[in-house]
Write a protein that holds these residues in place. Structure first.
Motif, PDB file in Angstrom:
ATOM      1  N   MET A   1       0.825  -1.216   0.000  1.00  0.00           N
ATOM      2  CA  MET A   1       0.000   0.000   0.000  1.00  0.00           C
ATOM      3  C   MET A   1       0.853   1.257   0.000  1.00  0.00           C
ATOM      4  O   MET A   1       0.516   2.255  -0.620  1.00  0.00           O
ATOM      5  CB  MET A   1      -0.932   0.009   1.212  1.00  0.00           C
ATOM      6  N   GLY A   2       1.996   1.202   0.698  1.00  0.00           N
ATOM      7  CA  GLY A   2       2.876   2.355   0.761  1.00  0.00           C
ATOM      8  C   GLY A   2       3.368   2.782  -0.609  1.00  0.00           C
ATOM      9  O   GLY A   2       3.462   3.981  -0.902  1.00  0.00           O
ATOM     10  N   GLY A   3       3.680   1.793  -1.448  1.00  0.00           N
ATOM     11  CA  GLY A   3       4.151   2.109  -2.795  1.00  0.00           C
ATOM     12  C   GLY A   3       3.086   2.802  -3.622  1.00  0.00           C
ATOM     13  O   GLY A   3       3.383   3.729  -4.393  1.00  0.00           O
ATOM     14  N   VAL A   4       1.835   2.364  -3.484  1.00  0.00           N
ATOM     15  CA  VAL A   4       0.732   2.975  -4.231  1.00  0.00           C
ATOM     16  C   VAL A   4       0.499   4.408  -3.748  1.00  0.00           C
ATOM     17  O   VAL A   4       0.286   5.325  -4.549  1.00  0.00           O
ATOM     18  CB  VAL A   4      -0.561   2.141  -4.090  1.00  0.00           C
ATOM     19  N   ILE A   5       0.548   4.604  -2.423  1.00  0.00           N
ATOM     20  CA  ILE A   5       0.375   5.961  -1.886  1.00  0.00           C
ATOM     21  C   ILE A   5       1.484   6.875  -2.414  1.00  0.00           C
ATOM     22  O   ILE A   5       1.225   8.025  -2.796  1.00  0.00           O
ATOM     23  CB  ILE A   5       0.377   5.936  -0.340  1.00  0.00           C
ATOM     24  N   GLY A   6       2.703   6.362  -2.450  1.00  0.00           N
ATOM     25  CA  GLY A   6       3.798   7.153  -2.995  1.00  0.00           C
ATOM     26  C   GLY A   6       3.571   7.528  -4.450  1.00  0.00           C
ATOM     27  O   GLY A   6       3.942   8.625  -4.879  1.00  0.00           O
ATOM     28  N   GLU A   7       2.934   6.630  -5.199  1.00  0.00           N
ATOM     29  CA  GLU A   7       2.692   6.894  -6.614  1.00  0.00           C
ATOM     30  C   GLU A   7       1.584   7.912  -6.831  1.00  0.00           C
ATOM     31  O   GLU A   7       1.616   8.687  -7.788  1.00  0.00           O
ATOM     32  CB  GLU A   7       2.352   5.578  -7.327  1.00  0.00           C
ATOM     33  N   ILE A   8       0.586   7.929  -5.937  1.00  0.00           N
ATOM     34  CA  ILE A   8      -0.535   8.845  -6.147  1.00  0.00           C
ATOM     35  C   ILE A   8      -0.302  10.226  -5.532  1.00  0.00           C
ATOM     36  O   ILE A   8      -1.034  11.170  -5.847  1.00  0.00           O
ATOM     37  CB  ILE A   8      -1.851   8.274  -5.569  1.00  0.00           C
ATOM     38  N   LEU A   9       0.695  10.362  -4.665  1.00  0.00           N
ATOM     39  CA  LEU A   9       0.930  11.645  -3.993  1.00  0.00           C
ATOM     40  C   LEU A   9       1.114  12.812  -4.966  1.00  0.00           C
ATOM     41  O   LEU A   9       0.448  13.852  -4.825  1.00  0.00           O
ATOM     42  CB  LEU A   9       2.130  11.547  -3.057  1.00  0.00           C
ATOM     43  N   PRO A  10       2.009  12.702  -5.976  1.00  0.00           N
ATOM     44  CA  PRO A  10       2.147  13.842  -6.894  1.00  0.00           C
ATOM     45  C   PRO A  10       0.876  14.121  -7.680  1.00  0.00           C
ATOM     46  O   PRO A  10       0.585  15.277  -8.018  1.00  0.00           O
ATOM     47  CB  PRO A  10       3.298  13.414  -7.825  1.00  0.00           C
ATOM     48  N   LEU A  11       0.099  13.078  -7.962  1.00  0.00           N
ATOM     49  CA  LEU A  11      -1.156  13.271  -8.683  1.00  0.00           C
ATOM     50  C   LEU A  11      -2.169  14.001  -7.815  1.00  0.00           C
ATOM     51  O   LEU A  11      -2.902  14.885  -8.287  1.00  0.00           O
ATOM     52  CB  LEU A  11      -1.713  11.914  -9.137  1.00  0.00           C
ATOM     53  N   ALA A  12      -2.227  13.634  -6.534  1.00  0.00           N
ATOM     54  CA  ALA A  12      -3.129  14.330  -5.608  1.00  0.00           C
ATOM     55  C   ALA A  12      -2.729  15.791  -5.464  1.00  0.00           C
ATOM     56  O   ALA A  12      -3.584  16.688  -5.421  1.00  0.00           O
ATOM     57  CB  ALA A  12      -3.117  13.637  -4.248  1.00  0.00           C
TER      58      ALA A  12
ATOM     59  N   ILE B   1      -3.941   2.668  -8.299  1.00  0.00           N
ATOM     60  CA  ILE B   1      -4.688   1.980  -7.237  1.00  0.00           C
ATOM     61  C   ILE B   1      -5.190   0.624  -7.728  1.00  0.00           C
ATOM     62  O   ILE B   1      -5.053  -0.396  -7.052  1.00  0.00           O
ATOM     63  CB  ILE B   1      -5.863   2.844  -6.756  1.00  0.00           C
ATOM     64  N   GLY B   2      -5.783   0.625  -8.931  1.00  0.00           N
ATOM     65  CA  GLY B   2      -6.328  -0.618  -9.465  1.00  0.00           C
ATOM     66  C   GLY B   2      -5.270  -1.658  -9.756  1.00  0.00           C
ATOM     67  O   GLY B   2      -5.528  -2.864  -9.682  1.00  0.00           O
ATOM     68  N   GLY B   3      -4.056  -1.199 -10.090  1.00  0.00           N
ATOM     69  CA  GLY B   3      -2.979  -2.141 -10.407  1.00  0.00           C
ATOM     70  C   GLY B   3      -2.093  -2.453  -9.227  1.00  0.00           C
ATOM     71  O   GLY B   3      -1.052  -3.110  -9.389  1.00  0.00           O
ATOM     72  N   GLY B   4      -2.486  -2.011  -8.036  1.00  0.00           N
ATOM     73  CA  GLY B   4      -1.637  -2.187  -6.871  1.00  0.00           C
ATOM     74  C   GLY B   4      -1.887  -3.446  -6.073  1.00  0.00           C
ATOM     75  O   GLY B   4      -1.268  -3.648  -5.018  1.00  0.00           O
ATOM     76  N   ASP B   5      -2.795  -4.312  -6.558  1.00  0.00           N
ATOM     77  CA  ASP B   5      -3.116  -5.564  -5.848  1.00  0.00           C
ATOM     78  C   ASP B   5      -3.474  -5.310  -4.390  1.00  0.00           C
ATOM     79  O   ASP B   5      -2.976  -5.992  -3.471  1.00  0.00           O
ATOM     80  CB  ASP B   5      -1.948  -6.556  -5.940  1.00  0.00           C
TER      81      ASP B   5
ATOM     82  N   GLY C   1     -10.097  -2.782   1.922  1.00  0.00           N
ATOM     83  CA  GLY C   1      -9.790  -1.815   2.972  1.00  0.00           C
ATOM     84  C   GLY C   1      -8.630  -0.910   2.597  1.00  0.00           C
ATOM     85  O   GLY C   1      -8.673   0.306   2.808  1.00  0.00           O
ATOM     86  N   GLN C   2      -7.579  -1.490   2.022  1.00  0.00           N
ATOM     87  CA  GLN C   2      -6.416  -0.697   1.610  1.00  0.00           C
ATOM     88  C   GLN C   2      -6.779   0.263   0.477  1.00  0.00           C
ATOM     89  O   GLN C   2      -6.314   1.408   0.451  1.00  0.00           O
ATOM     90  CB  GLN C   2      -5.290  -1.634   1.175  1.00  0.00           C
TER      91      GLN C   2
END
Length: 223
Positions: free
Chosen positions: A1-12, A146-150, A154-155
């Motif tokens: 989950m941490g990796g996905v959050i890191g990926e979406i941060l600049p987009l957010a 998010i969809g490709g993050g397995d 809840g995550q």
């Protein structure tokens, strides 16, 4: 989950640093119906962000699955396309920047902000967040990540909440600050509005360029 959050941060952050809705929120806070209209706008902005990112997260599930142990060409191609679109938007913003101290033109609908009702403010918030081309590209990138993050359900919810909180923060902060201390916030809000009016195209051009390059890099790294 941490990796996905890191990926979406600049987009957010790309959604959050949107001068036009921030200017709109400030104008509402300086209008006669400041509290009710601004709260409606904030609710609409949050709802639009959630709708967009959830929709793209669900759509990403329809993509053919890549081999988790190998490259991800489908996701990579989509990220490359999104990155190129962001760079094109950046170029458009840069060309539209004001020159020779000419006052930038704001959307005509802003002149009617004083007359907005809370319901219309809510609708405007949804339109500016969910149907803005730049925000749609950011939401698409987040949805693909998010969809490709397995992730489990809840995550996935947690990541969407994080994305939404960051994306909505720049509209939420002035609204909440005004509700907490209306008299003291009027002058700082007016100063912020003036700066954003002057610099919004340059800010957006630089932001879109940086995120576009990052997106292209992530796309190339998926092959």
């Amino acid at each position: 989950m941490g990796g996905v959050i890191g990926e979406i941060l600049p987009l957010a952050l790309g959604v959050a640093i949107s001068p036009i809705p921030i200017i709109a929120a400030i104008l509402m806070l300086l209008s006669p119906n400041a509290k009710t209209t601004s709260v409606g706008f904030l609710v609409g902005w949050i709802a639009g962000v959630v709708i967009a990112v959830v929709a793209f997260t669900l759509l990403s599930a329809l993509l053919p699955e890549d081999d988790s142990d190998a490259s991800k060409p489908i996701q990579g191609t989509i990220k490359l396309i999104l990155g190129v679109l962001l760079i094109l938007l950046a170029a458009k913003q840069w060309r539209a920047r004001p020159r020779d101290e000419v006052a930038p033109e704001l959307p005509k609908w802003m002149s009617a902000i004083d007359t907005l009702t809370p319901v219309k403010g809510l609708g405007l918030g949804v339109l500016l967040s969910a149907l803005n081309p730049k925000n749609l590209i950011m939401a698409a990138g987040a949805g693909i990540a998010i969809g490709g993050g397995d992730l489990g359900t809840g995550q996935t919810v947690v990541v969407i909440v994080v994305f939404t909180a960051i994306a909505a923060s720049t509209v939420a902060v002035p609204v909440i600050a005004y509700l907490a201390a209306a008299e003291r916030m009027a002058e700082p809000l007016e100063a912020l509005r003036g700066w954003l009016v002057r610099e919004n195209t340059v800010v957006m051009a630089v932001l879109l360029l940086v995120i576009g390059v990052v997106m292209i890099g992530k796309g190339l790294g998926s092959f």
